[in-house]
Design an enzyme around this catalytic site. Sequence first.
Site, mmCIF file in Angstrom:
data_model
loop_
_atom_site.group_PDB
_atom_site.id
_atom_site.type_symbol
_atom_site.label_atom_id
_atom_site.label_comp_id
_atom_site.label_asym_id
_atom_site.label_seq_id
_atom_site.Cartn_x
_atom_site.Cartn_y
_atom_site.Cartn_z
ATOM 1 N N LYS A 50 0.882 -1.176 0.000
ATOM 2 C CA LYS A 50 0.000 0.000 0.000
ATOM 3 C C LYS A 50 0.919 1.224 0.000
ATOM 4 O O LYS A 50 1.531 1.545 1.017
ATOM 5 C CB LYS A 50 -0.892 0.016 1.243
ATOM 6 C CG LYS A 50 -1.776 1.250 1.290
ATOM 7 C CD LYS A 50 -2.335 1.491 2.685
ATOM 8 C CE LYS A 50 -3.177 2.753 2.713
ATOM 9 N NZ LYS A 50 -2.425 3.979 2.354
ATOM 10 N N GLU A 94 10.407 0.824 10.087
ATOM 11 C CA GLU A 94 11.379 1.911 9.913
ATOM 12 C C GLU A 94 10.637 3.182 10.289
ATOM 13 O O GLU A 94 9.805 3.664 9.516
ATOM 14 C CB GLU A 94 11.848 1.996 8.455
ATOM 15 C CG GLU A 94 12.648 0.817 7.963
ATOM 16 C CD GLU A 94 13.987 0.672 8.657
ATOM 17 O OE1 GLU A 94 14.438 1.631 9.316
ATOM 18 O OE2 GLU A 94 14.566 -0.419 8.558
ATOM 19 N N CYS A 131 13.651 10.582 7.287
ATOM 20 C CA CYS A 131 13.763 10.135 8.699
ATOM 21 C C CYS A 131 15.178 10.307 9.212
ATOM 22 O O CYS A 131 15.400 10.274 10.419
ATOM 23 C CB CYS A 131 13.406 8.667 8.835
ATOM 24 S SG CYS A 131 11.903 8.238 8.031
HETATM 25 C C1 SIN Z 1 14.326 7.580 4.986
HETATM 26 O O1 SIN Z 1 14.677 8.581 5.538
HETATM 27 O O2 SIN Z 1 13.246 7.060 5.263
HETATM 28 C C2 SIN Z 1 15.204 6.882 3.967
HETATM 29 C C3 SIN Z 1 16.425 7.635 3.698
HETATM 30 C C4 SIN Z 1 17.479 6.832 2.982
HETATM 31 O O3 SIN Z 1 17.286 5.663 2.650
HETATM 32 O O4 SIN Z 1 18.527 7.404 2.737
#
Ligand code: SIN
Length: 486
Positions: free
Chosen positions: A180, A256, A290
């Site tokens: 999704k 994550e 993130c």
């Molecule tokens: C993320 O911030 O969710 C992924 C960033 C990355 O893979 O560099």
Amino acid sequence: MTTLTDPSLFQTSSFINNEWVDHQDDQLEVINPSTNQIIAKVSDSTRSDAEDAVNAAQKAFKYWSGFTAKERASVLQKWFQLILENTEDLAKIMTLEQGKPISEARNEIIYGASFIEFYAEECKRVLGNIIPTVDKSRRLFTYKQAIGVVGCITPWNFPNAMITRKAAPALAAGCTVVIKPDPKTPLSALALCELAKRAGLPSGVLNVVAGTDSQGIGEVLTQHPSIAKFTFTGSTATGKILMAQCAKSIKKVSLELGGNAPFIVFNDANIDEAVEHCIATKFRNCGQTCVCTNRIYVQNDVIDNFVSKLKTGISKLKVADGFDEEATIGPMIDRKAVEKMDSFMLDAKSNGAAVLLGGKRHALGGFFYEPTLLINTSKNMRILNEEIFGPIAAVESFSSEEEVIAEANSTNYGLAAYFFTRDIGRVMRLSESLEYGIVCSNSGVFSTEVAPFGGWKQSGIGSEGGKEGIQDFYETKFHSMGGINT
Ligand code: SIN
């Protein structure tokens, strides 16, 4: 609207059992965050579509998991090649729906494809064990079997790479998947399906259900009895809800989640390099990753020099529509994201922060926000305690190594941490002391398919990428084989 070399990559229906499933009546609108214009109407799939997708994936599982690793690898290699051949179109689709600068979108397509190539190779090297026996009439060994159907929920900030980072190891292991994508960015996910179909991925192996019914589709992916594993990238708050849903049937889960990355600069650091990498990690994807730098700590005897260079660097960023080849900062994803920046600024200013640059919505209007630099922040400000997820940088000073380590660890998050120092002993001390799944010294660059990406504490469970990233898609079977001497 931008033109594609291959318009058939612009798909607007969910992809279930290798078919495009359309509901003419219910459509979700995909908005270009740069112009706030509708760029596509995508069939708004439902809980029942998600159930169909899971059933198709369950049916396909036996067939696909029966392929040898080498056979699966060969299909995945074709998918990888097709993605690379179509990089420019895929990048355009991404910039259109997500807003990120086209140069970042191109990089993401290549980064996303790298997971497919890597796991096509890696699945051939996933081994079991032969265990020295404890009984002469028996032999003991373990081997790996694909876990089953995998449910994935993926975010809007990396509409391609967060899909391939989950789907590639799952498919390589012999699992089938139902994804999704975020309803803000379904087009990148659907374009990947078109290419997977062309690569020869059998029916039901890869399914994408695009829809706004996050609760309904989410419940199917976390609770359907045929789902063996669930994987999610997104906020910690949502991760907790989804994990609780998975608990009802003890599904394997990987998450994550959010981050609150410290960026620490010691007085022996190369300040020019620290500034350059600080800008790259803070403003990548308009601050919406993130692993973006969230808190900047600079040792007090170099802070003035650092801030002055940081200000110069940030003022050179070009805020523009993502299709401008020189753009370095595109729009934020939506109005809510811009409002969150406004509220951070209100809180910071009313508590005494000084604004050196930016601090407000950009003159371009819409969802554009000015790259912002703050000093004189204090620990009680929201900006130092919450995940910013936007283009606001706040610089704090520190005096000692012990103090800054304690400060950096004083959060429930533990995804990425950055530090700059030329003292080799300190590099190792920080590496060991920082409570983060990813530490990065003297560089802000680490994302790669060959290494594990995963958070500690409330930043997540499990890792994606590297040899670790495929393990969760297998069960280990222990076989105790008797009758050897009869
Ligand atoms: C993320 O911030 O969710 C992924 C960033 C990355 O893979 O560099």
